[in-house]
Design an enzyme around this catalytic site. Structure first.
Site, PDB file in Angstrom:
ATOM      1  N   ASP A 134     -47.437   1.217  65.064  1.00  0.00           N
ATOM      2  CA  ASP A 134     -47.818  -0.119  65.121  1.00  0.00           C
ATOM      3  C   ASP A 134     -45.583  -0.862  65.564  1.00  0.00           C
ATOM      4  O   ASP A 134     -45.066  -0.054  66.643  1.00  0.00           O
ATOM      5  CB  ASP A 134     -46.856  -0.391  63.841  1.00  0.00           C
ATOM      6  CG  ASP A 134     -48.326  -1.479  63.500  1.00  0.00           C
ATOM      7  OD1 ASP A 134     -48.050  -2.509  64.105  1.00  0.00           O
ATOM      8  OD2 ASP A 134     -48.384  -1.658  62.339  1.00  0.00           O
ATOM      9  N   ASP A 187     -53.714  -8.741  64.533  1.00  0.00           N
ATOM     10  CA  ASP A 187     -55.216  -7.944  63.187  1.00  0.00           C
ATOM     11  C   ASP A 187     -56.232  -9.215  63.402  1.00  0.00           C
ATOM     12  O   ASP A 187     -56.549  -9.781  62.999  1.00  0.00           O
ATOM     13  CB  ASP A 187     -53.838  -7.526  61.543  1.00  0.00           C
ATOM     14  CG  ASP A 187     -53.467  -7.409  61.640  1.00  0.00           C
ATOM     15  OD1 ASP A 187     -52.116  -6.694  62.629  1.00  0.00           O
ATOM     16  OD2 ASP A 187     -53.145  -6.714  60.458  1.00  0.00           O
TER      17      ASP A 187
HETATM   18  C1  GLA Z   1     -49.800  -4.030  61.732  1.00  0.00           C
HETATM   19  C2  GLA Z   1     -51.509  -3.579  61.729  1.00  0.00           C
HETATM   20  C3  GLA Z   1     -52.199  -3.321  61.199  1.00  0.00           C
HETATM   21  C4  GLA Z   1     -52.615  -2.599  60.344  1.00  0.00           C
HETATM   22  C5  GLA Z   1     -50.515  -3.656  59.814  1.00  0.00           C
HETATM   23  C6  GLA Z   1     -50.046  -2.390  58.285  1.00  0.00           C
HETATM   24  O1  GLA Z   1     -50.436  -5.536  60.871  1.00  0.00           O
HETATM   25  O2  GLA Z   1     -51.290  -4.275  62.883  1.00  0.00           O
HETATM   26  O3  GLA Z   1     -53.776  -2.935  61.514  1.00  0.00           O
HETATM   27  O4  GLA Z   1     -51.593  -1.175  60.420  1.00  0.00           O
HETATM   28  O5  GLA Z   1     -49.851  -3.632  60.370  1.00  0.00           O
HETATM   29  O6  GLA Z   1     -48.915  -2.606  57.564  1.00  0.00           O
END
Ligand code: GLA
Length: 396
Positions: free
Chosen positions: A126, A183
């Site tokens: 990430d 997301d």
């Molecule tokens: C980010 C990623 C998500 C998830 C969260 C976890 O937002 O894009 O897919 O992995 O972190 O905290």
């Protein structure tokens, strides 16, 4: 060989967020085998954020939270491997993960070694809390190299949400898949927005490095960690799953597969759609006809300028598959039922060619026979129709 085809699996984040533990992971592994997900191709079981303690140990190692994972991660990996599945974990290129746990900035090589010792086969990586003056491209390259240095085959699932036009360099630094959007949330606007934003980048997705449209929300009905807005209808889930398959995107299930309603299990296990997703040639879908818009009705106001002007909300794709097969797909972004026409000449098959398409519905299996010139279907609001097709001569 890793990621010759779009990786498939299950990820804990969408439904469970921080509420993960070894018992859940064991149950998911059992379900993946018992209910046929593994045999359908879903091979990676991935633990997302929130698996560790908030501090590294005195040797600088990440430590699995002993309350969640009392037997450690090697034991979890062994269990997952024992089921014939592959094991995935999560870290982040920044100083802390998105949920505030220690992450791998300046610890890339030691963390990669630890993951390899545990038997990790997949690392989601990430981009939260990334130091301002640091070089993002270099840090993804660093983790990619650190994973390679372990000598273990580890699928590197980079997730920097498209920063620095990631579609232009993720393949060259060795990532096997890359998220280039923010997301996903479990609603129509979210998944349509993601698909729409990536359509023009799908030609930069292919064997060994796929554009990842994010974990699926199919079957979640707003249960879990990414519930915002109106829950999706079954038709909207059909749209989401089939769009991901047309895109040849990684298919990572986000729903709680222990409690999935039968129609959603059937959708996620649809052999033809999975075959479309996994097609060898990995060609992006081609938007055909005059319908070049993909902005959901409710989003028009917020749409970026060039798209706002376009009125049409009915669109059709053709996707070329290997072995002279095609997919023809119809999407209706209106909330009411509409007729949608696909004019074969728009895809290079005019009536005068003497060829039409022999069509089969991927959802119902119905054989439609050979259609000539065009084919019009009635599509319910926020739903789709998808057909597998072959060229066939007709005699007039
Ligand atoms: C980010 C990623 C998500 C998830 C969260 C976890 O937002 O894009 O897919 O992995 O972190 O905290």
């Amino acid at each position: 060989m890793i990621a010759a085809k779009p990786p498939m699996g299950w990820n804990s984040w969408n439904t469970f967020g921080k509420d993960i533990d070894e018992k859940l992971i064991f149950q998911i592994a059992d379900t993946m085998v018992r209910e046929g997900y593994r045999d359908a191709g879903y091979e990676y079981l991935v633990i997302d954020d929130c698996w560790s303690l908030k501090e590294r140990d005195s040797d600088g190692n990440l430590v699995p939270d002993p309350e969640k994972f009392p037997h450690g991660m090697k034991a979890v990996a062994d269990y997952v491997h024992g089921k014939g599945l592959k094991f995935g974990m999560y870290s982040c290129a920044g100083i802390l993960t998105c949920a505030g746990y220690p992450s791998s900035y300046d610890h890339e090589y030691e963390d990669a070694r630890l993951f390899a010792r545990w038997g990790v086969d997949y690392l989601k990586y990430d981009y939260c809390n990334f130091p301002r003056n640091a070089d993002g491209v270099n840090r993804y390259h660093t983790m990619s190299m650190a994973l390679k240095a372990t000598g273990r085959e580890i699928c590197f699932a980079a997730c920097n949400w498209g920063h620095q036009q990631s579609w232009n360099w993720m393949r060259s630094i060795g990532a096997h898949m890359y998220r280039s959007t923010g997301d996903i949330f479990d609603n129509f606007r979210s998944f349509m927005g993601i698909f729409q934003s990536q359509l023009e980048h799908l030609c930069q997705s292919g064997p060994y490095c796929f554009n990842d449209l994010d974990m699926l929300t199919v079957g979640m009905y707003n249960q879990g960690n990414v519930a915002i807005g109106k829950p999706c209808t079954d038709g909207e889930y059909r749209m989401q799953f089939s769009l991901w398959c047309l895109a040849g995107a990684p298919l990572m299930i986000g729903a709680d597969i222990r409690n999935l309603v039968p129609q959603m299990k059937k959708l996620l296990l649809n052999k033809e759609l999975i075959r479309i997703d996994q097609d060898l040639e990995c060609r992006p879908p081609c938007l055909v006809g005059r319908r070049s818009v993909m902005v959901p009705e409710e989003d028009r106001e917020n749409a970026v300028e060039p798209l706002r002007a376009v009125k049409d909300q009915l669109f059709t794709f053709i996707k070329h598959l290997s072995d002279n097969e095609f997919v023809i797909a119809y999407y209706n972004l209106f909330t009411e039922e509409r007729d949608i026409s696909f004019i074969f000449a728009d895809a290079g098959v005019p009536y005068s060619s003497g060829y039409g398409f022999d069509m089969r519905d991927v959802f119902t299996g119905e054989e439609l026979g050979v259609k000539r010139d065009y084919y019009t279907v009635s599509v319910p609001g926020h739903d789709c129709k998808v057909f597998l097709c072959r060229l066939a001569p007709f005699h007039s």
